[in-house]
Design a protein around this motif. Structure first.
Motif, PDB file in Angstrom:
ATOM      1  N   VAL A  13     114.148  94.980 -52.689  1.00  0.00           N
ATOM      2  CA  VAL A  13     113.679  93.596 -52.553  1.00  0.00           C
ATOM      3  C   VAL A  13     113.251  93.058 -53.908  1.00  0.00           C
ATOM      4  CG1 VAL A  13     112.007  92.091 -51.381  1.00  0.00           C
ATOM      5  CG2 VAL A  13     112.781  94.180 -50.232  1.00  0.00           C
ATOM      6  N   VAL A  14     113.590  91.788 -54.175  1.00  0.00           N
ATOM      7  CA  VAL A  14     113.039  91.100 -55.358  1.00  0.00           C
ATOM      8  C   VAL A  14     112.384  89.808 -54.889  1.00  0.00           C
ATOM      9  CG1 VAL A  14     114.612  92.066 -57.081  1.00  0.00           C
ATOM     10  CG2 VAL A  14     115.266  89.972 -55.875  1.00  0.00           C
ATOM     11  N   VAL A  15     111.342  89.404 -55.590  1.00  0.00           N
ATOM     12  CA  VAL A  15     110.567  88.233 -55.175  1.00  0.00           C
ATOM     13  C   VAL A  15     110.504  87.233 -56.321  1.00  0.00           C
ATOM     14  CG1 VAL A  15     108.314  87.455 -54.341  1.00  0.00           C
ATOM     15  CG2 VAL A  15     109.166  89.681 -53.635  1.00  0.00           C
ATOM     16  N   MET A  16     110.688  85.971 -55.966  1.00  0.00           N
ATOM     17  CA  MET A  16     110.583  84.885 -56.955  1.00  0.00           C
ATOM     18  C   MET A  16     109.773  83.739 -56.365  1.00  0.00           C
ATOM     19  SD  MET A  16     114.404  84.377 -58.582  1.00  0.00           S
ATOM     20  CE  MET A  16     113.822  83.351 -59.944  1.00  0.00           C
ATOM     21  N   GLY A  17     109.187  82.919 -57.253  1.00  0.00           N
ATOM     22  CA  GLY A  17     108.616  81.633 -56.843  1.00  0.00           C
ATOM     23  C   GLY A  17     109.491  80.553 -57.460  1.00  0.00           C
ATOM     24  N   GLY A  18     108.858  79.499 -57.956  1.00  0.00           N
ATOM     25  CA  GLY A  18     109.600  78.416 -58.594  1.00  0.00           C
ATOM     26  C   GLY A  18     110.021  78.791 -60.007  1.00  0.00           C
ATOM     27  N   ILE A  61     112.837  70.594 -59.384  1.00  0.00           N
ATOM     28  CA  ILE A  61     113.559  71.099 -58.213  1.00  0.00           C
ATOM     29  C   ILE A  61     112.527  71.642 -57.217  1.00  0.00           C
ATOM     30  CG2 ILE A  61     115.717  71.563 -59.428  1.00  0.00           C
ATOM     31  CD1 ILE A  61     114.938  74.528 -59.579  1.00  0.00           C
ATOM     32  N   THR A  62     112.970  72.314 -56.179  1.00  0.00           N
ATOM     33  CA  THR A  62     112.022  72.978 -55.263  1.00  0.00           C
ATOM     34  C   THR A  62     112.519  74.408 -55.049  1.00  0.00           C
ATOM     35  OG1 THR A  62     113.060  72.594 -53.118  1.00  0.00           O
ATOM     36  CG2 THR A  62     111.766  70.766 -54.019  1.00  0.00           C
ATOM     37  N   THR A  63     111.732  75.169 -54.339  1.00  0.00           N
ATOM     38  CA  THR A  63     112.112  76.570 -54.147  1.00  0.00           C
ATOM     39  C   THR A  63     113.339  76.705 -53.226  1.00  0.00           C
ATOM     40  OG1 THR A  63     110.397  76.765 -52.447  1.00  0.00           O
ATOM     41  CG2 THR A  63     109.850  77.562 -54.648  1.00  0.00           C
ATOM     42  N   ASP A  64     113.711  75.638 -52.521  1.00  0.00           N
ATOM     43  CA  ASP A  64     114.982  75.691 -51.767  1.00  0.00           C
ATOM     44  C   ASP A  64     116.138  75.896 -52.748  1.00  0.00           C
ATOM     45  OD1 ASP A  64     113.522  75.047 -49.507  1.00  0.00           O
ATOM     46  OD2 ASP A  64     114.007  72.910 -49.618  1.00  0.00           O
ATOM     47  N   THR A  65     116.102  75.123 -53.817  1.00  0.00           N
ATOM     48  CA  THR A  65     117.160  75.225 -54.837  1.00  0.00           C
ATOM     49  C   THR A  65     117.107  76.596 -55.511  1.00  0.00           C
ATOM     50  OG1 THR A  65     117.196  72.852 -55.176  1.00  0.00           O
ATOM     51  CG2 THR A  65     118.012  74.196 -56.991  1.00  0.00           C
ATOM     52  N   ASP A  66     115.896  77.053 -55.836  1.00  0.00           N
ATOM     53  CA  ASP A  66     115.771  78.396 -56.431  1.00  0.00           C
ATOM     54  C   ASP A  66     116.384  79.444 -55.491  1.00  0.00           C
ATOM     55  OD1 ASP A  66     114.190  77.728 -58.803  1.00  0.00           O
ATOM     56  OD2 ASP A  66     112.593  77.240 -57.405  1.00  0.00           O
TER      57      ASP A  66
END
Ligand code: UTP
Length: 227
Positions: free
Chosen positions: A107-112, A117-122
């Motif tokens: 598993v890898v985790v990211m925020g913005g 943009i928003t995290t949807d795009t990320d």
């Protein structure tokens, strides 16, 4: 196979405190799925409140976005703590590095990442970077409706729709301001269409639905695909 989950900030902290019970259940489902997984956390109310204060203070949307991104990263750090052992211990700020880390970690985790943009795009960018088979959006909205179900009690949910339909709906309500956008950011919709990424929208209340969506099985939300 790899899957990305866009985990709405409202699911992590919707009421001013961390929803520990939800997050523990979420962890069980993620670990049980045995998939390589990218998780991108939103900022929820905290991001909106802090961005709004920053905008009042300095009148600069770029700076307000940076403040909001910090909130998404706070949630990402919390998610990394939740999944410690399975996940890479840090929060990624770079899609390529996150993708590379999936070689060693489940598993890898990211925020913005960047303002505007928003995290949807990320989440879509991460999904494309890791070659994910699908992206699951887990939020307090249980699917895509033909009109706002909060305002229209007879709004109907789509069980399936095309990327083009979703992008059109998102474009119509895009104001590029925190909390004012449609369920999925319009840029995210276009990027998902560009790479043909299958999108699954499921409500966070029933985590069994998340398990089904991760596996690409039927669920009660909305599936978006290239038709
Ligand atoms: P969210 O992804 O949580 O935004 O990021 P949202 O869609 O506005 O929130 P919900 O889904 O309605 O709860 C929060 C904010 O952080 C900034 C934007 O201001 C965004 O609205 N952000 C986030 C960025 O500027 N860049 C990013 O990469 C991510």
């Amino acid at each position: 196979m790899a899957v990305v989950i866009s985990l709405g900030g409202s699911m992590i902290n919707g009421t001013g405190s961390v929803d520990r019970a939800f997050l523990r259940e979420f962890r069980e489902i993620v670990l049980k799925s045995k998939e390589k997984m990218g998780i991108v956390t939103g900022g929820g109310k905290v991001a909106r409140e802090y961005a709004s204060a920053a905008r009042e203070f300095c009148g600069n949307n770029y700076v307000a976005d940076e403040v909001a991104i910090a909130a998404t990263k706070l949630n990402a750090a919390l998610a990394a703590s939740l999944l410690r052992g399975a996940a890479h211990p840090g929060v990624f700020h770079d899609f390529t590095k996150a993708a590379a880390a999936l070689g060693k970690h489940d598993v890898v985790v990211m925020g913005g990442t960047i303002p505007g943009i928003t995290t949807d795009t990320d989440a879509v960018l991460l999904a494309e970077a890791i070659g994910a088979e699908r992206l699951v959006n887990l939020s307090n909205v249980d699917g895509i409706y033909d009109s706002d179900p909060k305002k229209n009690p007879s709004a109907k949910m789509f069980s399936r729709m095309s990327h083009a339909q979703l992008a059109k709906m998102a474009q119509e309500s895009d104001q590029r301001m925190p909390g004012t956008n449609f369920v999925f950011d319009s840029v995210a919709c276009k990027l998902a269409a560009r790479c043909g990424m299958e999108l699954h929208f499921v409500g966070g209340k029933n985590l069994k639905e998340l398990g089904n969506a991760i596996k690409g099985k039927r669920h009660s939300g909305t599936v978006v695909s290239t038709e």
